[in-house]
Design a protein around this motif. Structure first.
Motif, PDB file in Angstrom:
ATOM      1  N   VAL A  94     -20.248   1.414  27.345  1.00  0.00           N
ATOM      2  CA  VAL A  94     -19.928   0.310  26.444  1.00  0.00           C
ATOM      3  C   VAL A  94     -18.768  -0.471  27.039  1.00  0.00           C
ATOM      4  O   VAL A  94     -17.768   0.111  27.460  1.00  0.00           O
ATOM      5  CB  VAL A  94     -19.536   0.815  25.035  1.00  0.00           C
ATOM      6  CG1 VAL A  94     -19.081  -0.335  24.152  1.00  0.00           C
ATOM      7  CG2 VAL A  94     -20.688   1.545  24.392  1.00  0.00           C
ATOM      8  N   GLU A  95     -18.935  -1.784  27.090  1.00  0.00           N
ATOM      9  CA  GLU A  95     -17.826  -2.663  27.481  1.00  0.00           C
ATOM     10  C   GLU A  95     -17.435  -3.443  26.246  1.00  0.00           C
ATOM     11  O   GLU A  95     -18.228  -4.213  25.703  1.00  0.00           O
ATOM     12  CB  GLU A  95     -18.267  -3.602  28.601  1.00  0.00           C
ATOM     13  CG  GLU A  95     -17.156  -4.465  29.129  1.00  0.00           C
ATOM     14  CD  GLU A  95     -17.636  -5.357  30.263  1.00  0.00           C
ATOM     15  OE1 GLU A  95     -17.259  -6.537  30.252  1.00  0.00           O
ATOM     16  OE2 GLU A  95     -18.378  -4.883  31.124  1.00  0.00           O
ATOM     17  N   LYS A  96     -16.220  -3.220  25.776  1.00  0.00           N
ATOM     18  CA  LYS A  96     -15.760  -3.843  24.533  1.00  0.00           C
ATOM     19  C   LYS A  96     -15.607  -5.348  24.686  1.00  0.00           C
ATOM     20  O   LYS A  96     -15.208  -5.843  25.730  1.00  0.00           O
ATOM     21  CB  LYS A  96     -14.416  -3.253  24.097  1.00  0.00           C
ATOM     22  CG  LYS A  96     -14.532  -1.855  23.560  1.00  0.00           C
ATOM     23  CD  LYS A  96     -15.258  -1.886  22.265  1.00  0.00           C
ATOM     24  CE  LYS A  96     -15.247  -0.545  21.574  1.00  0.00           C
ATOM     25  NZ  LYS A  96     -16.051  -0.570  20.384  1.00  0.00           N
ATOM     26  N   LEU A  97     -15.901  -6.058  23.619  1.00  0.00           N
ATOM     27  CA  LEU A  97     -15.693  -7.498  23.542  1.00  0.00           C
ATOM     28  C   LEU A  97     -14.202  -7.750  23.421  1.00  0.00           C
ATOM     29  O   LEU A  97     -13.545  -7.220  22.535  1.00  0.00           O
ATOM     30  CB  LEU A  97     -16.430  -8.063  22.321  1.00  0.00           C
ATOM     31  CG  LEU A  97     -16.299  -9.548  22.064  1.00  0.00           C
ATOM     32  CD1 LEU A  97     -16.933 -10.327  23.216  1.00  0.00           C
ATOM     33  CD2 LEU A  97     -16.969  -9.923  20.774  1.00  0.00           C
ATOM     34  N   ASN A  98     -13.648  -8.537  24.320  1.00  0.00           N
ATOM     35  CA  ASN A  98     -12.199  -8.813  24.332  1.00  0.00           C
ATOM     36  C   ASN A  98     -11.956 -10.207  23.804  1.00  0.00           C
ATOM     37  O   ASN A  98     -12.189 -11.192  24.492  1.00  0.00           O
ATOM     38  CB  ASN A  98     -11.652  -8.650  25.749  1.00  0.00           C
ATOM     39  CG  ASN A  98     -10.144  -8.647  25.765  1.00  0.00           C
ATOM     40  OD1 ASN A  98      -9.500  -8.883  24.758  1.00  0.00           O
ATOM     41  ND2 ASN A  98      -9.583  -8.369  26.935  1.00  0.00           N
ATOM     42  N   MET A  99     -11.451 -10.301  22.586  1.00  0.00           N
ATOM     43  CA  MET A  99     -11.213 -11.614  21.950  1.00  0.00           C
ATOM     44  C   MET A  99      -9.863 -12.197  22.350  1.00  0.00           C
ATOM     45  O   MET A  99      -9.575 -13.341  22.073  1.00  0.00           O
ATOM     46  CB  MET A  99     -11.299 -11.481  20.432  1.00  0.00           C
ATOM     47  CG  MET A  99     -12.680 -11.134  19.919  1.00  0.00           C
ATOM     48  SD  MET A  99     -13.934 -12.333  20.400  1.00  0.00           S
ATOM     49  CE  MET A  99     -13.509 -13.688  19.347  1.00  0.00           C
ATOM     50  N   ASP A 100      -8.989 -11.418  23.001  1.00  0.00           N
ATOM     51  CA  ASP A 100      -7.663 -11.909  23.386  1.00  0.00           C
ATOM     52  C   ASP A 100      -7.756 -12.955  24.485  1.00  0.00           C
ATOM     53  O   ASP A 100      -6.943 -13.861  24.566  1.00  0.00           O
ATOM     54  CB  ASP A 100      -6.786 -10.752  23.856  1.00  0.00           C
ATOM     55  CG  ASP A 100      -6.505  -9.762  22.737  1.00  0.00           C
ATOM     56  OD1 ASP A 100      -6.584 -10.175  21.562  1.00  0.00           O
ATOM     57  OD2 ASP A 100      -6.231  -8.602  23.045  1.00  0.00           O
TER      58      ASP A 100
END
Length: 106
Positions: A94-100
């Motif tokens: 899993v590659e997390k969604l990075n909203m930063d």
């Protein structure tokens, strides 16, 4: 003479049991314990799955998560937006969604 034979046999058995016990302890630390750590890590990864995460399945399918239910999730693949349902046990990475890092909308 009978006493010497009994003592030698007893020492042989004790040596055998000590070696066997040592092998079992080594197997525990080399095989069982790392496997349990990996299982905990995989369970945590499945539990923290969120919509928008990029997932690679154990079969090699790559896509973004668009829906999550109890033990399954829907993966959207490619530009043609094909949707496939998988069980959570099929997750390989899993590659997390990075909203930063996302640009700010005006």
């Amino acid at each position: 003479m009978q006493f010497l034979t009994t003592t030698a046999t007893t020492q042989g058995y004790m040596s055998l049991f000590f070696t066997l016990g040592l092998m079992i302890v080594l197997l525990y630390f080399m095989i069982y314990r790392p496997q349990k750590k990996q299982e905990k890590k995989d369970a945590e990864m499945r539990k923290n799955l969120e919509i928008g995460d990029q997932v690679t399945t154990i079969g090699g399918v790559i896509g973004r998560v668009v829906a999550i239910k109890d033990d399954s999730f829907v993966l959207e693949t490619g530009s043609d937006r094909v949707k496939i349902r998988f069980t959570k046990t099929a997750i390989g990475a899993v590659e997390k969604l990075n909203m930063d890092d996302a640009p700010a909308k005006k």
